[in-house]
Design an enzyme around this catalytic site. Structure first.
Site, PDB file in Angstrom:
ATOM      1  N   SER A   1       0.839  -1.198   0.000  1.00 49.33           N
ATOM      2  CA  SER A   1       0.000   0.000   0.000  1.00 49.33           C
ATOM      3  C   SER A   1       0.868   1.239   0.000  1.00 49.33           C
ATOM      4  O   SER A   1       1.991   1.230   0.520  1.00 49.33           O
ATOM      5  CB  SER A   1      -0.893   0.017   1.241  1.00 49.33           C
ATOM      6  OG  SER A   1      -0.131   0.354   2.402  1.00 49.33           O
ATOM      7  N   ASP A   2       0.363   2.326  -0.582  1.00 46.72           N
ATOM      8  CA  ASP A   2       1.021   3.604  -0.347  1.00 46.72           C
ATOM      9  C   ASP A   2       0.881   3.926   1.138  1.00 46.72           C
ATOM     10  O   ASP A   2       0.053   3.338   1.850  1.00 46.72           O
ATOM     11  CB  ASP A   2       0.404   4.698  -1.211  1.00 46.72           C
ATOM     12  CG  ASP A   2       1.381   5.833  -1.504  1.00 46.72           C
ATOM     13  OD1 ASP A   2       2.388   5.955  -0.778  1.00 46.72           O
ATOM     14  OD2 ASP A   2       1.143   6.594  -2.451  1.00 46.72           O
ATOM     15  N   CYS A   3       1.707   4.847   1.603  1.00 48.05           N
ATOM     16  CA  CYS A   3       1.859   5.019   3.049  1.00 48.05           C
ATOM     17  C   CYS A   3       0.653   5.730   3.665  1.00 48.05           C
ATOM     18  O   CYS A   3       0.435   6.913   3.425  1.00 48.05           O
ATOM     19  CB  CYS A   3       3.161   5.746   3.341  1.00 48.05           C
ATOM     20  SG  CYS A   3       4.570   4.792   2.742  1.00 48.05           S
TER      21      CYS A   3
END
Length: 698
Positions: A237-239
């Site tokens: 996932s993106d952060c």
């Protein structure tokens, strides 16, 4: 180690973990499991144009600047050096027991999103607006990072999957709506090509696409990525993106449900803390141990492929002295020279480097280091700003330097009425024989979700494509004060200088964010020691060009492929100090998958140069709308004055297909024409460069 061997080893090691231990390994801050001899590992590292954020490393030109080279071989070499320096740093981090963030060899790069709108602040991180260029350079970058040895040298990651390009201020809750046609013609091809080239990881985007969060998207992640393309690497996932699933997208109500939605759709790794709730999701029967195990096995496959568990780690013998070494700085300078893009030249450049004249270097980017770096940057051991480069090259000149203004804010402060430095800039220009006007932006103005909002920028996205007003004012004052003005733009996007400055300037150079050696590359270009060869990876629009709504992901009216009206400077355009002539274009071989094209390229000028041959396809299909032109081949060639070379380029027929409304790629029902030359075959490029491309009918 083969991937199958790594899978077997990963399966064996993960089988020894408890379900609770396996869940902890799905967080980017993966803790140690001492009983199994597993060290802590932080998955988050950046390497878009140098090993970022953790000590000294070579700062190469940013991604958009690399794209301007139109040179996949050069990009591959740069990425290999990034990976080498990453191994050097990693070896020392392991030696000193340092397992902190930005210390690993899993790089969350490259960003292969399409720079569809010139206002997007993160466009600087991409390879531009074209799917073919992005796929080709992205693949070259990935292969450079990962190497071709027995083990992965580093693990690259294609991001942000999928349909992600602003607006920044809305990205955590925004729904990017894209038709199947635009998905498969524009937004997905670079991901497909890099996945099939063997990229280790894929990162999901913050936003929703067509109603579903990108990190919990059953169609994009399951049907397309895993099943159709056969991706068996890790998905991250993106952060903070999993937190968005429940907090901003309102797709589910709880953290446990968000964690379950992501894991169920094969998100293996969480950059963030939402996977802390996997325990709750497991206890609530929202996920199974098999799903947890599968994710952990994919992650450990990558760690085994990187050689983490080998008795003697691969690449452990690279000496620390190679870090930001002379050889790498020389490559960095060559890269910066290749990315410099000459937009205008009234037969004024190059200047004699031995001139004994007064040169003023004026503007907010005259002495700026941040404009060399861009974002997601490393920290170089040496920076050469524009003013520094001019001093080094023009050693006989009398050189003065003034900022003249800030990037965006006209007023510095209100003390005693002190407002700006415009008069200082104008005064320096009035005293000079030649003014080098260093304008543009940096990542505090255009960038990732900056939180900064004024009349020019909204959280990193530009509100228009002119320069900020204070820079426009400075530029016009300088043009009034000095006859001989050379404009150098440092930024990561399309910027219009305005008609007055454009018309007055003797030359205009777009240098992007050119890396730590960028100022020297710019000065060497002005002096002619470097013959510019950069080509625009984006369209530069006239500032008054009507742009579609920023939130509209329909591609009509966007980029060179679907532009309505004329560009100011078209995609693929860039001048040289020499000229090239094309002749005898022909098809050498043709089958269902590949077409081999050859063309003779002659340098008809009086100095050596590098030509960036480009092939564009034009086709029509009555069943769907198609691009004006589609780039489908590139080749960089060095030519001495008067030299002719026969250039051959393989065209993947994937790029010659029409995409129907349902997303199918089919052979067009109209004719296909190939255009071969040093530019796009549009009317403006033909006029600016003074010749038409060679043409082949298929």
């Amino acid at each position: 180690m083969t991937k199958n061997e790594a899978k077997i080893k990963a399966k064996e090691l993960v089988s020894k973990m408890t379900v609770e231990e396996k869940m902890t390994q799905l967080l980017y801050t993966s803790p140690a499991i001492e009983r199994l001899g597993i060290k802590a590992y932080n998955w988050w590292n950046e390497g878009a144009h140098g090993v970022a954020r953790a000590g000294t490393a070579t700062v190469f030109p940013h991604t958009i600047a690399m794209a301007a080279t139109f040179d996949s071989e050069l990009i591959n070499i740069i990425a290999d050096v990034i990976s080498t320096e990453g191994r050097i740093k990693y070896n020392k981090h392991v030696e000193y027991g340092d397992h902190d963030i930005f210390k690993g060899i899993t790089y969350w790069a490259p960003n292969i999103n399409i720079f569809r709108d010139p206002r997007w602040g993160r466009g600087q991180e991409t390879f531009g607006e074209d799917p073919y260029l992005t796929a080709t350079l992205g693949t070259a970058f990935i292969k450079g990072i990962q190497g071709d040895g027995e083990f992965l040298k580093g693990a690259a990651c294609s991001k942000h999957f999928a349909v992600h390009s602003g607006p920044e201020k809305d990205r955590h809750g925004f729904d990017a709506v894209a038709t199947p046609h635009d998905l498969y013609e524009t937004y997905l091809p670079a991901f497909e090509k890099t996945v099939k080239a063997g990229v280790a990881g894929v990162m999901g985007a913050y936003n929703r696409t067509n109603g579903k969060p990108c990190c919990a998207h059953d169609y994009l992640m399951g049907e397309v990525l895993r099943k159709s393309w056969g991706f068996d690497g890790y998905f991250v996932s993106d952060c903070g993106a999993l937190q968005d699933i429940y907090e901003f997208h309102k797709f589910v109500e709880t953290r446990a449900e968000a964690a379950a939605a992501a894991l169920t759709n094969s998100c293996d790794l969480n950059c963030g803390q939402t996977y802390d709730a996997l325990v709750d999701a497991y206890e609530e029967d929202l996920i199974t141990e098999e799903q947890i195990t599968e994710a952990a096995e994919r992650l450990y496959m990558i760690r085994f492929l990187l050689g983490e568990f080998e008795e003697v780690r691969p690449y452990s013998d690279i000496p620390y002295s190679k870090l930001d070494c002379k050889e790498h700085r020389e490559l960095n300078l060559r890269a910066a020279e290749n990315c410099v893009t000459l937009l205008k030249n009234d037969n004024y450049l190059p200047l004699n480097k031995n001139i004994n004249k007064k040169i003023a270097v004026i503007g907010p980017n005259a002495l700026s280091v941040t404009a060399l770096e861009g974002n997601y940057n490393a920290y170089a051991s040496e920076y050469i700003t524009v003013a520094d480069g001019v001093r080094r090259v023009f050693t006989e000149a009398d050189i003065s330097v003034e900022r003249g203004c800030n990037y965006c804010h006209e007023k510095i402060n209100e003390w005693s009425g002190f407002g700006n430095m415009l008069s200082d800039g104008a005064a320096a220009a009035a005293e000079a024989d030649i003014t080098i006007l260093a304008l543009g932006l940096d990542c505090s103005i255009e960038g990732e979700d900056t939180g900064f909002d004024n009349d020019y920028t909204a959280c990193g996205d530009k509100k228009n494509i002119y320069l900020p007003k204070t820079q426009q004012k400075l530029a016009e004052m300088v043009c009034d004060a000095c006859e001989n003005v050379i404009v150098v733009i440092l930024c990561g996007s399309s910027v219009d200088l305005g008609e007055k400055v454009r018309n007055h300037a003797k030359a205009i150079i777009h240098a992007w964010y050119p890396g730590s050696q960028g100022g020297l590359a710019i000065a060497k270009t002005i002096s002619g020691e470097n013959n510019p060869c950069g080509k625009l990876p984006v369209t530069i629009y006239n500032g008054e060009h009507p742009l579609p709504d920023f939130t509209d992901y329909n591609m009509q009216g966007k980029t060179y492929r679907f532009i309505e009206g004329d560009a100011l400077y078209p995609f693929g355009y860039g001048l040289s100090y020499t000229k090239f002539r094309y002749s005898d274009a022909k098809i050498l071989e043709k089958n269902d998958d590949t077409i081999k094209v050859s063309v003779n390229v002659k340098n008809i000028g009086d100095r050596a140069g590098i030509e960036k041959t480009q092939i564009y396809a034009q086709y029509s299909d009555s069943r769907t709308y198609t691009p004006h032109f589609q780039l489908c081949g590139i080749k960089s060639t060095n030519l001495r004055a008067g030299e002719t070379k026969n250039v051959t380029i393989d065209i993947d027929t994937y790029w010659l297909k029409a995409v129907l409304e349902d997303g199918q790629r089919v052979t067009p029902d109209g004719k296909i024409t190939l255009y071969i030359g040093g530019h796009q075959p549009d009317k403006v490029s033909n006029e600016l460069l003074g010749y038409e491309c060679e043409k082949i009918e298929l």
